[in-house]
Motif scaffolding. Structure first.
Motif, short mmCIF file in Angstrom:
data_model
loop_
_atom_site.label_atom_id
_atom_site.label_comp_id
_atom_site.label_asym_id
_atom_site.label_seq_id
_atom_site.Cartn_x
_atom_site.Cartn_y
_atom_site.Cartn_z
N LEU A 109 0.82 -1.21 0.00
CA LEU A 109 0.00 0.00 0.00
C LEU A 109 0.85 1.26 0.00
CD1 LEU A 109 -2.81 1.34 0.21
CD2 LEU A 109 -2.54 1.24 2.70
N GLY A 110 0.59 2.13 -0.96
CA GLY A 110 1.18 3.47 -0.99
C GLY A 110 0.10 4.45 -0.61
N HIS A 111 0.27 5.12 0.50
CA HIS A 111 -0.74 6.07 1.00
C HIS A 111 -0.84 7.29 0.10
CE1 HIS A 111 -1.18 3.86 4.74
NE2 HIS A 111 0.14 3.75 4.76
N THR A 112 -1.97 7.98 0.16
CA THR A 112 -2.10 9.23 -0.57
C THR A 112 -1.00 10.18 -0.08
OG1 THR A 112 -3.72 10.01 1.05
CG2 THR A 112 -4.59 9.07 -0.99
N GLY A 113 -0.38 10.86 -1.01
CA GLY A 113 0.66 11.81 -0.67
C GLY A 113 2.05 11.23 -0.52
N HIS A 114 2.20 9.93 -0.64
CA HIS A 114 3.52 9.32 -0.51
C HIS A 114 4.20 9.30 -1.88
CE1 HIS A 114 5.91 5.98 1.74
NE2 HIS A 114 6.63 7.06 1.51
N ALA A 115 5.22 10.12 -2.03
CA ALA A 115 5.97 10.22 -3.30
C ALA A 115 7.21 9.36 -3.18
CB ALA A 115 6.34 11.67 -3.57
N ILE A 116 7.23 8.24 -3.89
CA ILE A 116 8.32 7.29 -3.68
C ILE A 116 8.76 6.56 -4.93
CG2 ILE A 116 7.79 6.76 -1.27
CD1 ILE A 116 6.22 4.30 -2.25
N ALA A 117 10.01 6.16 -4.90
CA ALA A 117 10.47 5.02 -5.68
C ALA A 117 10.35 3.89 -4.66
CB ALA A 117 11.92 5.21 -6.13
N TRP A 118 9.59 2.88 -4.98
CA TRP A 118 9.22 1.85 -4.01
C TRP A 118 10.39 0.94 -3.65
CZ3 TRP A 118 3.95 0.62 -2.61
CH2 TRP A 118 3.00 1.46 -3.18
N THR A 119 10.57 0.68 -2.36
CA THR A 119 11.48 -0.36 -1.92
C THR A 119 10.76 -1.69 -2.12
OG1 THR A 119 12.60 1.01 -0.28
CG2 THR A 119 12.67 -1.36 0.07
N LEU A 120 11.44 -2.64 -2.71
CA LEU A 120 10.85 -3.94 -3.04
C LEU A 120 11.46 -5.04 -2.17
CD1 LEU A 120 11.28 -3.57 -6.89
CD2 LEU A 120 9.21 -3.06 -5.54
N GLU A 121 10.63 -5.87 -1.59
CA GLU A 121 11.10 -7.06 -0.91
C GLU A 121 11.06 -8.18 -1.94
OE1 GLU A 121 7.68 -6.67 1.12
OE2 GLU A 121 8.34 -4.78 1.95
N ILE A 122 12.19 -8.78 -2.22
CA ILE A 122 12.26 -9.78 -3.29
C ILE A 122 12.81 -11.09 -2.74
CG2 ILE A 122 13.21 -10.33 -5.56
CD1 ILE A 122 13.65 -7.26 -5.93
N ARG A 123 12.11 -12.19 -3.02
CA ARG A 123 12.57 -13.55 -2.70
C ARG A 123 12.33 -14.40 -3.92
NH1 ARG A 123 13.33 -14.82 3.18
NH2 ARG A 123 13.85 -16.71 2.12
N VAL A 124 13.12 -15.45 -4.07
CA VAL A 124 12.98 -16.33 -5.24
C VAL A 124 12.90 -17.79 -4.80
CG1 VAL A 124 14.11 -14.70 -6.80
CG2 VAL A 124 15.48 -16.45 -5.65
N ALA A 125 12.17 -18.60 -5.57
CA ALA A 125 12.02 -20.02 -5.29
C ALA A 125 13.20 -20.83 -5.82
CB ALA A 125 10.71 -20.54 -5.91
N ARG A 126 13.75 -20.36 -6.92
CA ARG A 126 14.90 -21.02 -7.56
C ARG A 126 15.82 -19.93 -8.07
NH1 ARG A 126 14.83 -26.24 -8.84
NH2 ARG A 126 16.09 -25.77 -10.65
N PRO A 127 17.07 -20.26 -8.39
CA PRO A 127 17.93 -19.23 -8.97
C PRO A 127 17.28 -18.65 -10.23
CG PRO A 127 19.23 -21.14 -8.34
CD PRO A 127 17.77 -21.54 -8.20
#
Length: 180
Positions: A109-127
């Motif tokens: 969720l990006g709240h109203t008024g939040h100006a961002i380049a989003w930080t991403l949480e990334i996980r992978v199942a395989r390489p």
């Protein structure tokens, strides 16, 4: 209510939504296709909610970078987004899900008024090899109901976020008397 692609384009034209950089070809029927940025942080050690996270940051080369299971990666969107009128919801999509990539599951969720380049949480199942600028998910814009309150005006802990950001839960724990 979710904005359609045409409604997103109209809101961008009116200045109610900012997407930088914006490419109208990235509009889909109900979303905007966002891309993976060029930087990534690797968090491999034990994470402690009461301390800032240690990480190594690198630039994803044009030739790509292989992500491996068991490692938490923090990435960043190529696009920076903002709206004082609409809330935003960022997700991965079937394209990367079919590669076994889970992205941004815990904080979409990006709240109203939040100006961002989003930080991403990334996980992978395989390489899996990823590339800077590749399509990585969908951004949905939502009508809000009731009186809106801008994220920027409330001085929230991620207000000044300019890209990849680690968890700041340790700040709350310290202010609440928790153990550093």
């Amino acid at each position: 209510m979710i904005l359609t692609g045409r409604a997103i384009a109209n809101a961008v034209a009116r200045g109610d939504i900012a997407i930088d950089p914006y490419d109208p070809c990235r509009l889909s029927p109900n979303a905007y296709d966002w891309r993976l940025g060029e930087r990534i942080r690797t968090c491999e050690d034990v994470l402690d909610a009461a301390r800032p996270t240690d990480f190594a940051e690198s630039v994803i080369p044009d030739a790509g970078m292989t992500l491996v299971p068991g490692v938490l990666y923090l990435g960043v969107t190529h696009e920076r987004t903002w709206s004082e009128r609409y809330a935003q919801f960022l997700n991965g999509d079937r394209t990367i899900g079919s590669l076994g990539i889970w992205v941004h599951v815990s904080a979409p969720l990006g709240h109203t008024g939040h100006a961002i380049a989003w930080t991403l949480e990334i996980r992978v199942a395989r390489p899996v090899r990823v590339y800077p600028g590749m399509t990585f998910g969908k951004l949905v814009f939502l009508h809000t109901f009731g009186a809106t309150a801008s994220y920027q005006q409330h001085g929230r802990k991620y207000t000044a976020s300019t890209g990849i950001d680690i968890s700041r839960l340790y700040q709350e724990l310290l202010s609440d008397g928790g153990q550093p």
